[in-house]
Design a protein around this motif. Sequence first.
Motif, mmCIF file in Angstrom:
data_model
loop_
_atom_site.group_PDB
_atom_site.id
_atom_site.type_symbol
_atom_site.label_atom_id
_atom_site.label_comp_id
_atom_site.label_asym_id
_atom_site.label_seq_id
_atom_site.Cartn_x
_atom_site.Cartn_y
_atom_site.Cartn_z
ATOM 1 N N MET A 159 12.564 63.532 10.799
ATOM 2 C CA MET A 159 12.783 62.586 9.712
ATOM 3 C C MET A 159 14.238 62.573 9.232
ATOM 4 O O MET A 159 14.803 61.504 8.982
ATOM 5 N N THR A 160 14.867 63.726 9.104
ATOM 6 C CA THR A 160 16.241 63.777 8.606
ATOM 7 C C THR A 160 17.175 62.977 9.499
ATOM 8 O O THR A 160 18.033 62.230 9.009
ATOM 9 N N ASP A 161 17.010 63.096 10.810
ATOM 10 C CA ASP A 161 17.864 62.351 11.733
ATOM 11 C C ASP A 161 17.581 60.849 11.676
ATOM 12 O O ASP A 161 18.502 60.037 11.771
ATOM 13 N N ALA A 162 16.317 60.477 11.518
ATOM 14 C CA ALA A 162 15.981 59.046 11.396
ATOM 15 C C ALA A 162 16.592 58.466 10.125
ATOM 16 O O ALA A 162 17.115 57.349 10.127
ATOM 17 N N LEU A 163 16.547 59.217 9.043
ATOM 18 C CA LEU A 163 17.170 58.755 7.799
ATOM 19 C C LEU A 163 18.684 58.640 7.957
ATOM 20 O O LEU A 163 19.310 57.723 7.419
ATOM 21 N N THR A 164 19.279 59.539 8.717
ATOM 22 C CA THR A 164 20.720 59.478 8.982
ATOM 23 C C THR A 164 21.063 58.211 9.767
ATOM 24 O O THR A 164 22.022 57.507 9.440
ATOM 25 N N ALA A 165 20.269 57.900 10.799
ATOM 26 C CA ALA A 165 20.498 56.684 11.594
ATOM 27 C C ALA A 165 20.317 55.438 10.723
ATOM 28 O O ALA A 165 21.107 54.494 10.803
ATOM 29 N N ALA A 166 19.291 55.446 9.876
ATOM 30 C CA ALA A 166 19.043 54.308 8.992
ATOM 31 C C ALA A 166 20.181 54.140 7.989
ATOM 32 O O ALA A 166 20.606 53.016 7.697
ATOM 33 N N ASP A 167 20.694 55.236 7.474
ATOM 34 C CA ASP A 167 21.809 55.169 6.538
ATOM 35 C C ASP A 167 23.047 54.558 7.196
ATOM 36 O O ASP A 167 23.850 53.909 6.533
ATOM 37 N N ALA A 168 23.175 54.748 8.507
ATOM 38 C CA ALA A 168 24.291 54.157 9.251
ATOM 39 C C ALA A 168 24.029 52.688 9.577
ATOM 40 O O ALA A 168 24.878 52.018 10.160
ATOM 41 N N GLY A 169 22.831 52.183 9.223
ATOM 42 C CA GLY A 169 22.530 50.768 9.394
ATOM 43 C C GLY A 169 21.698 50.414 10.604
ATOM 44 O O GLY A 169 21.596 49.240 10.970
ATOM 45 N N TYR A 170 21.054 51.391 11.248
ATOM 46 C CA TYR A 170 20.272 51.135 12.450
ATOM 47 C C TYR A 170 18.781 51.300 12.193
ATOM 48 O O TYR A 170 18.369 52.151 11.409
ATOM 49 N N SER A 171 17.977 50.495 12.874
ATOM 50 C CA SER A 171 16.532 50.692 12.833
ATOM 51 C C SER A 171 16.240 52.046 13.453
ATOM 52 O O SER A 171 16.825 52.403 14.484
ATOM 53 N N ALA A 172 15.347 52.797 12.829
ATOM 54 C CA ALA A 172 15.065 54.150 13.317
ATOM 55 C C ALA A 172 13.614 54.536 13.078
ATOM 56 O O ALA A 172 13.000 54.094 12.111
ATOM 57 N N VAL A 173 13.107 55.349 13.978
ATOM 58 C CA VAL A 173 11.797 55.975 13.819
ATOM 59 C C VAL A 173 11.953 57.450 14.153
ATOM 60 O O VAL A 173 12.829 57.831 14.921
#
Length: 179
Positions: free
Chosen positions: A49-63
Amino acid sequence: MYAQLRYLHPLQQRWVNPSRHLASSPHLACIRLAEPPRRPALLIVTEGMTDALTAADAGYSAVALLGAGLADATMASTLVQRWPTQHLVIAFDAGSTGRRASSQLIKLLGEAGAARRASALELPEGVDDLNEWCRTADRGFRSELSQRLPRLGPVEQELGLRGPPADPARSLDRGMGLT
């Protein structure tokens, strides 16, 4: 609601799931973005989850797969069905377990029909995961991540012109989109 907690200095177990006695834990967490993704044709698949939130914070769709052990044929099939047009970028941890799980998932995604639209993200040397990369790269993370993501050409441009695909998370559990 689902919570998975991590002990900073574990004596026995590294993770604790306080709700596991109430319900089975979800295997996939879909992160909803507040704004359209920077590149709608990409989906970043992380090991936690932490990495997905990091990707989302950078503006990318993430799961987030909630553990490298979930990189199996069922998960590959789920990813291919829920995101039938996106390029699936596997961004698992750099440790041996994450590398093995990433290779396995890419192989299984190929078997599920997504061989041409699945790839692994290569993390910078000495970085264990997306979150660590973000913390150590400081303000350069978004640019560095963007440079390491695959270039998809006309297909991505076409997807971008049509706008982002329907958000599968909207049809999942209310709130966080956990399944």
